[in-house]
Design a protein around this motif. Structure first.
Motif, PDB file in Angstrom:
ATOM      1  N   GLY A 152       0.884  -1.251   0.102  1.00  0.00           N
ATOM      2  CA  GLY A 152      -0.081   0.119   0.047  1.00  0.00           C
ATOM      3  C   GLY A 152       0.531   1.152  -0.059  1.00  0.00           C
ATOM      4  N   TRP A 153       1.972   1.146  -0.421  1.00  0.00           N
ATOM      5  CA  TRP A 153       3.096   2.505  -0.472  1.00  0.00           C
ATOM      6  C   TRP A 153       2.618   3.381  -1.448  1.00  0.00           C
ATOM      7  N   THR A 154       2.690   4.664  -1.200  1.00  0.00           N
ATOM      8  CA  THR A 154       2.473   5.588  -2.334  1.00  0.00           C
ATOM      9  C   THR A 154       3.693   6.483  -2.472  1.00  0.00           C
ATOM     10  N   LEU A 155       3.643   7.486  -3.161  1.00  0.00           N
ATOM     11  CA  LEU A 155       4.953   8.434  -3.244  1.00  0.00           C
ATOM     12  C   LEU A 155       4.758   9.351  -1.787  1.00  0.00           C
ATOM     13  N   LEU A 156       3.815   9.291  -1.203  1.00  0.00           N
ATOM     14  CA  LEU A 156       3.550  10.207   0.196  1.00  0.00           C
ATOM     15  C   LEU A 156       4.241   9.131   1.121  1.00  0.00           C
ATOM     16  N   THR A 157       3.983   7.916   1.149  1.00  0.00           N
ATOM     17  CA  THR A 157       4.671   7.169   2.049  1.00  0.00           C
ATOM     18  C   THR A 157       6.206   7.331   1.967  1.00  0.00           C
ATOM     19  N   ALA A 158       6.671   7.286   0.764  1.00  0.00           N
ATOM     20  CA  ALA A 158       7.953   7.283   0.422  1.00  0.00           C
ATOM     21  C   ALA A 158       8.621   8.566   0.999  1.00  0.00           C
ATOM     22  N   VAL A 159       8.129   9.481   0.527  1.00  0.00           N
ATOM     23  CA  VAL A 159       8.828  10.790   1.235  1.00  0.00           C
ATOM     24  C   VAL A 159       8.692  10.938   2.514  1.00  0.00           C
ATOM     25  N   ASN A 160       7.594  10.546   3.214  1.00  0.00           N
ATOM     26  CA  ASN A 160       7.820  10.552   4.702  1.00  0.00           C
ATOM     27  C   ASN A 160       8.552   9.568   5.272  1.00  0.00           C
ATOM     28  N   LEU A 161       8.634   8.579   4.692  1.00  0.00           N
ATOM     29  CA  LEU A 161       9.722   7.594   5.185  1.00  0.00           C
ATOM     30  C   LEU A 161      11.107   8.099   5.165  1.00  0.00           C
ATOM     31  N   MET A 162      11.677   8.670   4.206  1.00  0.00           N
ATOM     32  CA  MET A 162      12.738   9.515   3.746  1.00  0.00           C
ATOM     33  C   MET A 162      12.746  10.288   4.936  1.00  0.00           C
ATOM     34  N   LEU A 163      11.737  11.329   5.238  1.00  0.00           N
ATOM     35  CA  LEU A 163      11.863  12.251   6.568  1.00  0.00           C
ATOM     36  C   LEU A 163      11.993  11.720   7.607  1.00  0.00           C
ATOM     37  N   PHE A 164      11.284  10.600   7.872  1.00  0.00           N
ATOM     38  CA  PHE A 164      11.040   9.885   9.254  1.00  0.00           C
ATOM     39  C   PHE A 164      12.587   9.053   9.523  1.00  0.00           C
ATOM     40  N   SER A 165      13.286   8.697   8.238  1.00  0.00           N
ATOM     41  CA  SER A 165      14.421   8.202   8.405  1.00  0.00           C
ATOM     42  C   SER A 165      15.600   9.343   8.852  1.00  0.00           C
ATOM     43  N   LEU A 166      15.431  10.680   8.715  1.00  0.00           N
ATOM     44  CA  LEU A 166      16.324  11.518   8.907  1.00  0.00           C
ATOM     45  C   LEU A 166      16.190  12.019  10.330  1.00  0.00           C
ATOM     46  N   LEU A 167      14.683  12.171  10.729  1.00  0.00           N
ATOM     47  CA  LEU A 167      14.047  12.550  11.999  1.00  0.00           C
ATOM     48  C   LEU A 167      13.669  11.438  12.742  1.00  0.00           C
ATOM     49  N   HIS A 168      14.308  10.628  13.495  1.00  0.00           N
ATOM     50  CA  HIS A 168      13.909   9.696  14.306  1.00  0.00           C
ATOM     51  C   HIS A 168      14.890   9.571  15.351  1.00  0.00           C
ATOM     52  N   ASN A 169      14.597   8.619  16.565  1.00  0.00           N
ATOM     53  CA  ASN A 169      15.337   8.643  17.533  1.00  0.00           C
ATOM     54  C   ASN A 169      17.003   8.116  16.935  1.00  0.00           C
TER      55      ASN A 169
END
Lengths: 345, 472
Positions: free
Chosen positions: B410-427
C-alpha cells in the motif's frame, strides 16, 4: 477512519500546539506565571520591602508607603498588610510617615542583599547565563537560599568582596565595603578614572550599557560632558552616552600623577601586520573563560599579532608564543593590548 | 590560644581582605603566569621554527581564503562521502554474499542435521545470527573506509581549519565551529560523531553538538534513502533524469538535516542549555605529514571496531525480538500483526503505516536492518508470496522486486517521502543512545537527545501528510 479529514487534523494540531505554546512559552507562559505566583508569599514581600528600604537608606533617601508601593510590583493592600505585620515584629518602624529599618531589620536586609549579590557572582563565574539575566535570577534566588547554603556558596566562590557589577557583598557579620567613585555624569571634562560599578537597575538602561560594550574595570577619559551627552574614551574606543545612562556608571577618579595607560586598546582593534604586547585581560572576562585565556598564553607582556582571518571575518587567529589560536571578536575585545611603536615586520 | 583571640585574628584577616580588594587574586595569578613566561623566554631558545612556519602560513592562506576556503571544504567532504558510499558497495555485497547467502543456509543445514528444534533454530539462526550478520555486512565496510580517511585529514591538520572557516555560522546558532567536524563525522556514524565531540572543550557547545549529531544522515541511513528515492522519486520523473532526481532527493534530505542541526542548536542554546558554561578557543596546530599506517590502524581499532562491537551487542537481541514477535501468536495473529494493526491508525496520520512504525521500533539497535525488517513485515502482513519465511529478514537484489512488495503493502509516493523524512528525524540508534549516555553521564540529556528527534519526526511527517492530502 471514516471521520478523518486532513483539514480537521491540521486544525486540531494547530489548536494543541497553540495551547502548549501558551502554557510553556518563556516567561509569560501560564505554567511559569502560576509557578511564580505560588512561590510569592509573605516572606517574599517582607524581604523585598526590607531590601528596598535598605537601598533607600543607602542612597540617603527617605522612604514612605507611597514610594514603596511605587517601586514594588505587589498589590498595594498586600504591601500595607505586610508593613503592619513588620512593625509588629519590629523589623521596621515609623518616624512620622517615614519608614525606617530597625537594627534587626537592617541585618535581615543585609542577608538578602548578600544572597542576591553572591548569586550574581555565582552566575557570572560558574555558568554561561547572559549578564542581562543575572539580576532577575538573583531576585528569585534571594528568597530561596538558607543561611548555610549562602555561606557554603560564598566559600565555594572564595568569599568574594564585590559582585560582577562592582557592588560590595555584605559579609556574614553584616559589613559592607564602600564603592569608591562618583557617577560618570558628574565628572568634569578631561578627568581620568576607572569604572568601578555598573548599576543593573533599571533594566532598560542596563541593557543599553551592555549593548554599548562598556567593560567594568576599564580606564576612561572624559572628553565631553554636556546636558545632551557625555563622551569618553576607554580602551581605545569612543563611547557616547546620554547623561541618564552615564549616571548609572560609577567611576573612581584617578590621580593624573599616577601612570595612566592611555594607549591601551582592545585586541579586537588590532590590524593585520601590526604587532602588540598584551597588557591584561578585562574584568569582564570571568571564571572559566578567563582561566582558559591565561592557560593559552594570553598573559601580560606577551607579543601578539594576527595570524589569519577567517573567510567570514570572525573569528581571527592570533599568533601567541608561536601558536596560532583563534578567538571570536567578543573575546578579543576583552583582551587589552598596547600596540608596538614600529609597525610591520 | 583562647577563642576571643582566634576571633580577633579572623576579624583582622577579613578587614585585610577588604583592603587588598578583589583584584588581588587575579593580579597574583596573572603575575605568576607572566613571570613563568618571562623565565621561559629567557631560557628557552628556538631556532629554524620560522622556516617551517612559512609553508604552513602559505597553506593556511589558501584554505582559509575567501575565494577558496569554502569550495575546497565542500569538495573534500564530497569526495570522502562519495568514496565511502560507492566504495563500500563492493565489500558490502561480498560480505552479504558470504554471511547471508552462503553461511546462513549452511548454518540452517547444520541445525537440521543435528535435529535442532525449529524454534531454537529460528530464534538463534534466523533471529540473532541474521541481524548480527546484516549489521556487519552493511556497517563495517563504510566505516572502515570513512573513518581512516577522516582521521587522516584530522592528522594532517586540515580539520581545525574547517572549524575556523565555519565558526561564524555555528556561532550564530550558539554552537562551536568544531561542531562542523563532529557533524561531518556523524555522516559516517552518529555514535562516532558523539564520541568526536570530545574535541569541543566548552561544556555547553559540546552538549549542543551531542544532541544535534543525530541530524547528520549516517551510513546506516544512506542506503535506505537511496533505495526509497530510486524506487519512488525516480519513478515519477522521465526515465532520462530519474537518476538525477533521486540523487537530488537524497541530497536534499541530507541538507535538510544540516538545516535542522542549525535550528535545533540555536533553539537549545536559547532555552534549555543557556545556563551551561561556554568557553571558545580554537588552536590551529601546524600541519604535519599524516602517519598513514598508524592512522589507519588506530582509526580501525578505536573507531570502527568499537562502534561495530557495540552495534553487534545491540543487534543480536533485536534479531531475537524480530523473530519472536513474528512467531509468537496471541489468538490467531502474531504479536507483530497485532502491533501493526494497532499502529496503522497512527501511522496513517503520519503518512506512514503500522509496518514502518513497528520496523522503526524493533530496529532501534541499528538503522541498517530497517529495510529488511520492513520487507519481512510487509510480506507477512499482506500475505503475498516472497521472502524467506516468517520472522526472517531479507533484502532483494533488484529495486524493482522491492518496489513490487512495497507497493503491494500500500505504499504511495507520500509514504516514500515521509519514510525518507522519518529516517532523518527519528530517535538515534541504541548504539548512539548508549554512547550519548557514556559521554554525558546524564540520563536527562540522553533521554532528551533520544526523544527530541522522534517528536520532530512525528510533527514534520504529520504536517507533510495533511498538506499533501489537502493539495493532491
Amino acid at each position: 477512519m471514516t471521520t478523518y479529514n486532513p483539514v480537521y487534523a491540521l486544525l486540531i494540531f494547530v489548536a494543541i500546539s497553540t495551547v502548549i505554546y501558551l502554557i510553556f512559552r518563556p516567561v509569560k507562559g501560564w505554567f511559569w506565571v502560576i509557578k511564580n505566583n505560588l512561590s510569592f508569599n509573605e516572606k517574599t514581600v517582607i524581604e523585598d520591602i526590607l531590601k528596598q528600604l535598605y537601598h533607600f537608606e543607602n542612597s540617603g533617601k527617605e522612604a514612605n508607603i507611597k514610594s514603596l508601593t511605587g517601586v514594588l510590583k505587589f498589590k498595594d493592600h498586600l504591601i500595607i498588610d505586610v508593613i503592619n505585620l513588620m512593625t509588629i515584629n519590629k523589623l521596621i518602624y515609623f518616624e512620622g510617615d517615614v519608614l525606617r529599618l530597625t537594627n534587626t531589620g537592617r541585618d535581615y536586609s543585609l542577608r538578602i542583599v548578600r544572597v542576591h549579590r553572591l548569586w550574581e557572582k555565582y552566575l557570572a563565574e560558574k555558568t554561561g547565563i547572559d549578564k542581562a539575566e543575572w539580576h532577575d535570577r538573583a531576585e528569585f534566588m534571594e528568597h530561596k537560599l538558607s543561611q548555610e547554603e549562602t555561606n557554603s556558596l560564598a566559600s565555594q566562590l572564595g568569599n568574594p568582596v564585590y559582585d560582577p557589577h562592582g557592588d560590595p557583598i555584605p559579609t556574614t557579620s553584616g559589613k559592607v565595603a564602600k564603592v569608591k567613585g562618583v557617577a560618570l555624569s558628574s565628572l568634569a571634562v578631561n578627568s581620568i578614572g576607572k569604572i568601578t560599578h555598573i548599576e543593573d537597575e533599571p533594566d532598560v538602561i542596563y541593557k543599553q550599557i551592555i549593548a554599548e560594550n562598556i567593560h567594568i574595570g576599564s580606564q576612561i577619559r572624559v572628553v565631553e560632558n554636556s546636558p545632551e551627552r557625555i563622551i569618553f574614551y576607554a580602551e581605545g574606543e569612543e563611547f557616547k552616552l546620554a547623561p541618564i545612562v552615564a549616571a548609572n556608571l560609577t567611576v573612581a577618579p584617578l590621580d593624573k600623577t599616577i601612570m595612566v595607560e592611555e594607549n591601551t586598546i582592545r585586541l579586537s582593534s588590532l590590524k593585520e601586520n601590526e604587532t602588540a604586547k598584551i597588557v591584561g585581560i578585562s574584568k569582564e572576562s570571568r571564571g572559566e573563560r578567563r582561566r582558559r585565556l591565561l592557560d593559552l598564553g594570553f598573559v601580560k607582556g606577551t607579543q601578539i599579532s594576527i595570524d589569519l582571518m577567517s573567510p567570514l571575518q570572525n573569528p581571527t587567529a592570533y599568533l601567541v608564543k608561536g601558536t596560532s589560536i583563534a578567538l571570536r571578536k567578543d573575546q578579543a575585545s576583552k583582551i587589552l593590548i598596547k600596540k608596538d611603536e614600529s609597525h610591520g615586520k | 590560644m583562647n577563642t576571643t583571640s582566634v576571633e580577633k585574628i579572623i576579624a583582622l584577616s577579613r578587614d585585610l581582605r577588604w583592603q587588598i580588594g578583589d583584584e588581588f587574586h587575579d593580579n597574583l595569578a596573572e603575575g605568576i603566569y607572566a613571570d613563568a613566561s618571562e623565565i621561559a623566554m629567557g631560557s628557552v631558545s628556538s631556532d629554524n621554527s620560522k622556516k617551517r612556519f612559512r609553508l604552513d602560513a602559505k597553506i593556511d592562506k589558501i584554505v582559509t581564503s575567501k575565494a577558496w576556503g569554502f569550495p575546497i571544504m565542500i569538495l573534500i567532504l564530497g569526495v570522502v562521502l562519495w568514496i565511502t558510499i560507492i566504495g563500500a558497495n563492493y565489500p558490502s555485497s561480498m560480505l552479504a554474499d558470504l554471511l547471508l547467502e552462503n553461511f546462513h543456509p549452511f548454518l540452517k543445514g547444520l541445525a537440521a542435521s543435528i535435529g535442532m528444534p525449529w524454534w531454537l533454530d529460528g530464534f538463534l539462526i534466523d533471529g540473532v545470527y541474521l541481524a548480527v550478520a546484516w549489521v556487519i555486512a552493511v556497517m563495517l565496510p563504510p566505516m572502515a573506509i570513512f573513518f581512516p580517511m577522516f582521521t587522516l585529514l584530522e592528522d594532517f591538520g586540515y580539520l581545525p581549519r574547517v572549524a575556523f572557516n565555519l565558526d561564524y555560522l555555528f556561532k550564530k546558532s550558539g554552537a562551536h565551529g568544531k561542531q562542523a567536524l563532529t557533524m561531518s563525522m556523524g555522516f559516517g556514524c552518529n555514535a562516532a560523531g558523539v564520541v568526536a565531540t570530545r574535541i569541543i572543550d566548552s561544556p555547553r557547545e559540546r552538549l549542543i553538538a551531542i544532541i544535534t549529531n543525530n541530524f547528520s544522515l549516517c551510513n546506516g541511513r544512506w542506503p535506505t534513502q537511496i533505495l526509497i528515492a530510486t524506487i519512488f522519486i525516480g519513478a515519477v520523473v522521465p526515465a532520462s533524469i530519474s537518476g538525477l532526481a533521486s540523487l537530488s532527493a537524497v541530497i536534499s534530505i541530507a541538507i535538510l538535516g544540516i538545516f535542522f542541526m542549525f535550528v535545533v542548536s540555536w533553539a537549545l542554546s536559547k532555552t534549555v542549555l543557556k545556563g551551561e558554561v561556554s568557553t571558545f578557543n580554537l588552536e590551529l596546530p601546524p600541519y604535519r605529514p599524516p602517519r598513514f599506517w598508524k592512522t589507519v590502524y588506530t582509526s580501525i581499532i578505536d573507531r570502527t571496531l568499537i562502534v561495530l562491537w557495540r552495534a553487534i551487542l545491540f543487534a543480536a537481541p533485536a534479531g531475537a525480538v524480530i523473530w519472536l514477535i513474528s512467531n509468537i501468536y496471541i489468538g490467531d495473529l502474531s504479536i507483530a500483526s497485532w502491533t501493526i494493526t494497532s499502529l496503522d491508525g497512527f501511522g496513517f496520520l503520519l503518512g506512514l503505516n503500522g509496518v514502518i512504525l513497528l520496523a522503526y521500533i524493533v530496529a532501534i539497535p541499528a538503522n541498517e536492518i530497517v529495510i529488511p525488517t520492513i520487507l519481512m513485515l510487509t510480506v507477512m502482513a499482506t500475505g503475498i508470496a516472497g521472502g524467506d519465511g516468517v520472522g526472517v529478514m531479507f533484502e532483494l537484489d533488484s529495486a524493482g522486486e522491492t518496489a513490487t512488495i512495497l507497493k503491494a503493502g500500500g505504499w504511495t509516493l507520500l509514504t516514500a517521502v515521509n519514510l525518507m523524512l522519518f529516517s532523518l528525524l527519528h530517535n538515534p540508534c541504541s548504539t548512539t543512545i548508549y554512547t550519548i549516555y557514556k559521554e554525558t553521564k546524564s540520563v536527562k540529556w540522553t533521554v532528551f537527545a533520544s526523544v527530541l528527534p522522534v517528536i520532530m519526526g512525528f510533527v514534520l511527517t504529520f504536517l507533510v501528510a495533511q498538506i499533501w492530502r489537502i493539495v493532491f
